[in-house]
Design a protein around this motif. Structure first.
Motif, short mmCIF file in Angstrom:
data_model
loop_
_atom_site.label_atom_id
_atom_site.label_comp_id
_atom_site.label_asym_id
_atom_site.label_seq_id
_atom_site.Cartn_x
_atom_site.Cartn_y
_atom_site.Cartn_z
N PRO A 1 0.82 -1.21 0.00
CA PRO A 1 0.00 0.00 0.00
C PRO A 1 0.85 1.27 0.00
O PRO A 1 1.87 1.35 0.68
CB PRO A 1 -0.80 -0.13 1.30
N GLY A 2 0.42 2.23 -0.81
CA GLY A 2 1.14 3.50 -0.91
C GLY A 2 2.22 3.53 -1.97
O GLY A 2 2.79 4.59 -2.24
N THR A 3 2.52 2.39 -2.58
CA THR A 3 3.54 2.33 -3.62
C THR A 3 2.88 2.12 -4.99
O THR A 3 1.75 1.63 -5.07
CB THR A 3 4.55 1.20 -3.36
N VAL B 1 -0.56 4.55 -8.58
CA VAL B 1 -0.63 4.11 -7.19
C VAL B 1 -2.06 3.69 -6.86
O VAL B 1 -2.96 4.53 -6.83
CB VAL B 1 -0.18 5.23 -6.23
N THR C 1 -5.30 2.93 -4.73
CA THR C 1 -5.78 3.44 -3.44
C THR C 1 -6.14 2.31 -2.49
O THR C 1 -6.31 2.53 -1.29
CB THR C 1 -7.01 4.35 -3.64
#
Length: 405
Positions: A257-259, A335, A337
């Motif tokens: 997550p976040g990448t 990216v 969500t």
């Protein structure tokens, strides 16, 4: 006595039935316990109802785990060819579909019936539907509290699966049992799952639902806790909420997550070099050029998202602009969500930490007679029959171990 057995297997899915059959045919008195009313629902719905029951290429390199070598022993001792021999023994017609993936020609019900028959050969007793309230250590083994009464057993095999697809009965029982007996857990999250996108940058792609194409996909970052690099060439599917298809399901197990993930929408072509090379001879508008290689709606969405005028003539475009467009197609970094979560995840990443288990027997190092197999364990395969092969291999490993104990 009616409530006393050598072995209780909790969970009558792929791993549980395989383990119960092997242990029972090895001479043990086995009881198989499951809370579901319908047997092996996850097998039944797998592979579009035809059960992608193994992959002929299965090896340790196709599995994710915090302890990546753990699966090697079980997989080497019970291979895809071993399971295929069982399938052939029951005369189940099958075919290889794609990259070593084996499916039933007719129905996943045939695999369920085969496993049930193997259990019956060993005289496995069934408690189903039967809910387990808890497991206790006793002087002689274990006591299992169920809504059908107490079971007294010498060994317990936990084959309760992960958290994926709760509507067919997924629970955290296996993790609770592990925690109770002081086994560590690797943090769980959905795997082999569609990824979701939202926000203004995704708006041009919302109308593209239903478009599919073969792409290359990779993880855009190797940084972050638990990050691993992944790279696949598979089909991509645009959905109403984001991206799916085999390419995305595969990369979702590696994504953090976040990448970003990075998509190459035209892996056979260097788009920038091709466009620049065509400038002298191609009179078409930019949008018309791209639709020679990409679905028209996707070409339009990519141009709009990157600020290009689809009606501009290719010949009038600056090389720098075309290189930027090439990057947007060959190296599209986005990216997610989030993901569609456990409700649509095919597997659960993480689980019982394998450092607390024997790779030969699947028994807990600190609790004699307590075993964990299948998806409950921190071993997760790629899409394409690999998770079933882990279920069979880990089930056989534990089944042989309890039969010889």
């Amino acid at each position: 006595m009616a409530n006393q057995f050598d072995v209780a297997v909790i969970g009558a899915g792929a791993a549980g039935m395989m383990c119960a059959a092997v242990a029972a045919q090895g001479g043990k008195r086995v009881v198989l316990v499951d809370h579901a009313a319908k047997l092996a629902e996850k097998i039944r719905i797998s592979g579009g109802g035809r059960c992608n029951f193994t992959n002929v290429n299965a090896g340790p390199q196709h599995y994710l785990s915090n302890n990546p070598h753990f699966c090697r022993s079980a997989l080497s001792r019970y291979t895809a060819q071993d399971f295929l021999a069982l399938v052939k023994k029951y005369r189940i017609a099958h075919h290889e579909k794609h990259r070593g993936q084996l499916f039933c020609n007719d129905s996943a019900e045939q695999i369920i019936a085969m496993l049930r028959a193997e259990c019956d050969l060993g005289g496995v007793e069934w408690r189903m539907p039967c809910k387990v309230a808890g497991v206790r250590k006793t002087d002689g083994g274990f006591a299992i509290d169920t809504d059908a009464g107490e079971l007294l057993v010498g060994s317990v095999v936990v084959a309760t699966g992960g958290l994926s697809i709760p509507k067919i009965g997924a629970t955290d029982l296996g993790y609770r049992i592990a925690t109770q007996f002081d086994l560590k857990l690797i943090e769980t999250r959905p795997g082999l799952v569609p990824l979701t996108f939202d926000g203004p940058s995704w708006e041009p792609f919302v109308p593209l639902a239903g478009i599919a194409l073969e792409v290359e996909v990779s993880t855009g970052s190797s940084k972050g806790k638990g990050a691993r690099g992944g790279h696949f060439r598979e089909d991509l599917l645009f959905t109403h909420r984001g991206l799916s298809g085999p390419a995305i399901l595969q990369i979702s197990s590696y994504w953090q997550p976040g990448t970003p993930i990075v998509l190459n929408l035209l892996p056979e072509m260097d788009v920038a070099d091709t466009l620049i090379g065509l400038k002298k001879t191609e009179k078409k508008q930019l949008g018309n050029v791209l639709t020679q290689w990409l679905p028209a709606r996707l070409a339009e969405g990519l141009l709009a998202a990157n600020g290009f005028d689809a009606t501009a003539r290719l010949a009038d475009m600056a090389d720098a602009k075309l290189r930027a467009l090439g990057d947007a197609i060959n190296r599209w970094a986005i990216v997610p969500t989030g993901s569609e979560g456990y409700r649509k995840a095919e597997v659960t990443l993480g689980g019982v930490d394998t450092k607390g288990l024997s790779q030969q027997t699947m028994m807990a190092n600190n609790v004699t007679g307590l075993y964990f197999i299948g998806e409950t364990v921190d071993v997760t395969g790629w899409l394409g029959g690999y998770n079933f092969q882990w279920a069979w291999a880990s089930g056989v490993a534990a089944g042989l171990a309890v039969a010889n104990s």
